[in-house]
Enzyme design. Sequence first.
Site, PDB file in Angstrom:
ATOM      1  N   GLU A 180      20.404 -33.070 -21.056  1.00 38.85           N
ATOM      2  CA  GLU A 180      19.493 -32.685 -22.137  1.00 38.85           C
ATOM      3  C   GLU A 180      18.122 -32.254 -21.605  1.00 38.85           C
ATOM      4  O   GLU A 180      17.369 -31.575 -22.300  1.00 38.85           O
ATOM      5  CB  GLU A 180      19.325 -33.864 -23.112  1.00 38.85           C
ATOM      6  CG  GLU A 180      20.619 -34.245 -23.809  1.00 38.85           C
ATOM      7  CD  GLU A 180      20.543 -35.596 -24.514  1.00 38.85           C
ATOM      8  OE1 GLU A 180      21.152 -35.715 -25.578  1.00 38.85           O
ATOM      9  OE2 GLU A 180      19.894 -36.531 -24.000  1.00 38.85           O
TER      10      GLU A 180
ATOM     11  N   GLY B 179      25.141 -36.509 -33.489  1.00 35.76           N
ATOM     12  CA  GLY B 179      26.334 -36.243 -34.290  1.00 35.76           C
ATOM     13  C   GLY B 179      25.915 -35.804 -35.681  1.00 35.76           C
ATOM     14  O   GLY B 179      24.995 -36.371 -36.263  1.00 35.76           O
TER      15      GLY B 179
ATOM     16  N   MET C  52      21.448 -42.379 -30.870  1.00 31.90           N
ATOM     17  CA  MET C  52      21.396 -43.742 -30.361  1.00 31.90           C
ATOM     18  C   MET C  52      20.011 -44.119 -29.826  1.00 31.90           C
ATOM     19  O   MET C  52      19.867 -45.167 -29.192  1.00 31.90           O
ATOM     20  CB  MET C  52      22.483 -43.939 -29.275  1.00 31.90           C
ATOM     21  CG  MET C  52      23.888 -43.687 -29.812  1.00 31.90           C
ATOM     22  SD  MET C  52      25.218 -43.880 -28.595  1.00 31.90           S
ATOM     23  CE  MET C  52      25.219 -45.659 -28.365  1.00 31.90           C
ATOM     24  N   GLU C  53      18.987 -43.260 -30.095  1.00 31.62           N
ATOM     25  CA  GLU C  53      17.658 -43.532 -29.529  1.00 31.62           C
ATOM     26  C   GLU C  53      16.460 -43.255 -30.450  1.00 31.62           C
ATOM     27  O   GLU C  53      15.441 -43.955 -30.349  1.00 31.62           O
ATOM     28  CB  GLU C  53      17.436 -42.694 -28.245  1.00 31.62           C
ATOM     29  CG  GLU C  53      18.411 -42.957 -27.128  1.00 31.62           C
ATOM     30  CD  GLU C  53      19.696 -42.154 -27.250  1.00 31.62           C
ATOM     31  OE1 GLU C  53      19.702 -41.162 -28.016  1.00 31.62           O
ATOM     32  OE2 GLU C  53      20.689 -42.519 -26.604  1.00 31.62           O
TER      33      GLU C  53
ATOM     34  N   ASP D  51      28.514 -32.696 -32.095  1.00 29.74           N
ATOM     35  CA  ASP D  51      29.805 -33.118 -32.656  1.00 29.74           C
ATOM     36  C   ASP D  51      29.580 -33.533 -34.095  1.00 29.74           C
ATOM     37  O   ASP D  51      28.443 -33.645 -34.545  1.00 29.74           O
ATOM     38  CB  ASP D  51      30.357 -34.296 -31.829  1.00 29.74           C
ATOM     39  CG  ASP D  51      29.406 -35.491 -31.851  1.00 29.74           C
ATOM     40  OD1 ASP D  51      29.511 -36.307 -32.778  1.00 29.74           O
ATOM     41  OD2 ASP D  51      28.522 -35.572 -30.977  1.00 29.74           O
TER      42      ASP D  51
HETATM   43  N1  ADE Z   1      24.964 -38.456 -30.142  1.00 28.68           N
HETATM   44  C1  ADE Z   1      25.733 -37.346 -30.153  1.00 28.68           C
HETATM   45  N2  ADE Z   1      26.832 -37.532 -30.887  1.00 28.68           N
HETATM   46  C2  ADE Z   1      26.772 -38.811 -31.360  1.00 28.68           C
HETATM   47  C3  ADE Z   1      27.626 -39.601 -32.163  1.00 28.68           C
HETATM   48  N3  ADE Z   1      28.771 -39.115 -32.644  1.00 28.68           N
HETATM   49  N4  ADE Z   1      27.243 -40.877 -32.429  1.00 28.68           N
HETATM   50  C4  ADE Z   1      26.091 -41.370 -31.940  1.00 28.68           C
HETATM   51  N5  ADE Z   1      25.257 -40.673 -31.160  1.00 28.68           N
HETATM   52  C5  ADE Z   1      25.589 -39.405 -30.885  1.00 28.68           C
END
Ligand code: ADE
Length: 250
Positions: free
Chosen positions: A13, A79, A193-194, A217
Site C-alpha cells: 500500500e 472490503g 482493520m486499522e 474485495d
Molecule cells: N481489508 C481489505 N479487505 C478487508 C476485509 N474483507 N475485511 C477486513 N479488512 C479488509
Amino acid sequence: GQRIAIISAVHEELAEILQLMPDEQKRVAGGRTFWSGHLQGHEVVAVLSGIGKVAAATTATVLCERFEPQQVIFTGVAGGLALGVEVGDIVVGSAFMQHDLDASPLFPRWEVPGYGASRFKADMALAQVLHAAARDAVTWLPKLLDEAVLRGLGLHAPSVHQGEIVTGDRFVATAAECAALRASLPEALAVDMESAAVAQVCHDYGVPFAAVRTISDRADDEAHVDFQHFLQQVARHYSGRIVRKALNLL
Ligand code: ADE
C-alpha cells in the site's frame, strides 16, 4: 511547514509513495520503521503499521509522540460493505467506528468507554482534499493499469464514495458475516482493520486525521482471493496516485 504523516498497514500500500520520496531517512521506533523525507514539496513521514487495531494504535502513538505530525493520512485497501461499493472504487472516510467493540451492558453497543461516543469523525478539510484527490485518481488509474490486470479484477469506471468506515480485528471473508455487518451497521461503506484505531489515537493527540481506502474485495466468500490480487497488482498505484494528488492540493 507542516509535517504530514502517511500510514499504511502493509508494504504494497505504501510502495509507490516510498519510491517517490528520494531523500528519505529511516528511523526505527517502537518496532516500526519511519521514513522521513519530502514528497510534492511537503515534509512527510511515512510508516507501516502492520495489520490490526493494536498494531495501528501503537504505530499512531509512536508517530504522534516522536514525529509530531500536523496531519495524519491513512491510505490502503478495504472490503466493500454497502451495495454499490465495488472493487476498484475508493472510499474516503467521514467517520470511523470499531464494529467489534462491545462493552454492553456497561456501555451501549459500539461505544468506546470513556469517550461517550462510538464514532470518531475525520478532519473534514483533510477528507475533502482526499476526496478531490480520489476523484482525480479514478480518471487516471484505468489508463495506468495493465489491461489484463483491469480485466482480471473486473474493474470498470470506478467511483468515489464518502462515508463511514468500520474497523475490527477480523478479515471479513464470508458473505454471511458481511451481510450481518451490513444489517447491524447500515451506514458502513467499507470495512478495514486499522482506521478507527488510528482515528482514536489522533483524537487523543488532537491531530487532524483522514483515511482513504481502495476497495480490494467485497468482504465475501471470494474476499481472500480478490484481496491478494488487488494488493499485489493494484493497491500501490492507487495509494501513490491519491496521496501525490492530495499533497499537491494541501
Ligand atoms: N481489508 C481489505 N479487505 C478487508 C476485509 N474483507 N475485511 C477486513 N479488512 C479488509
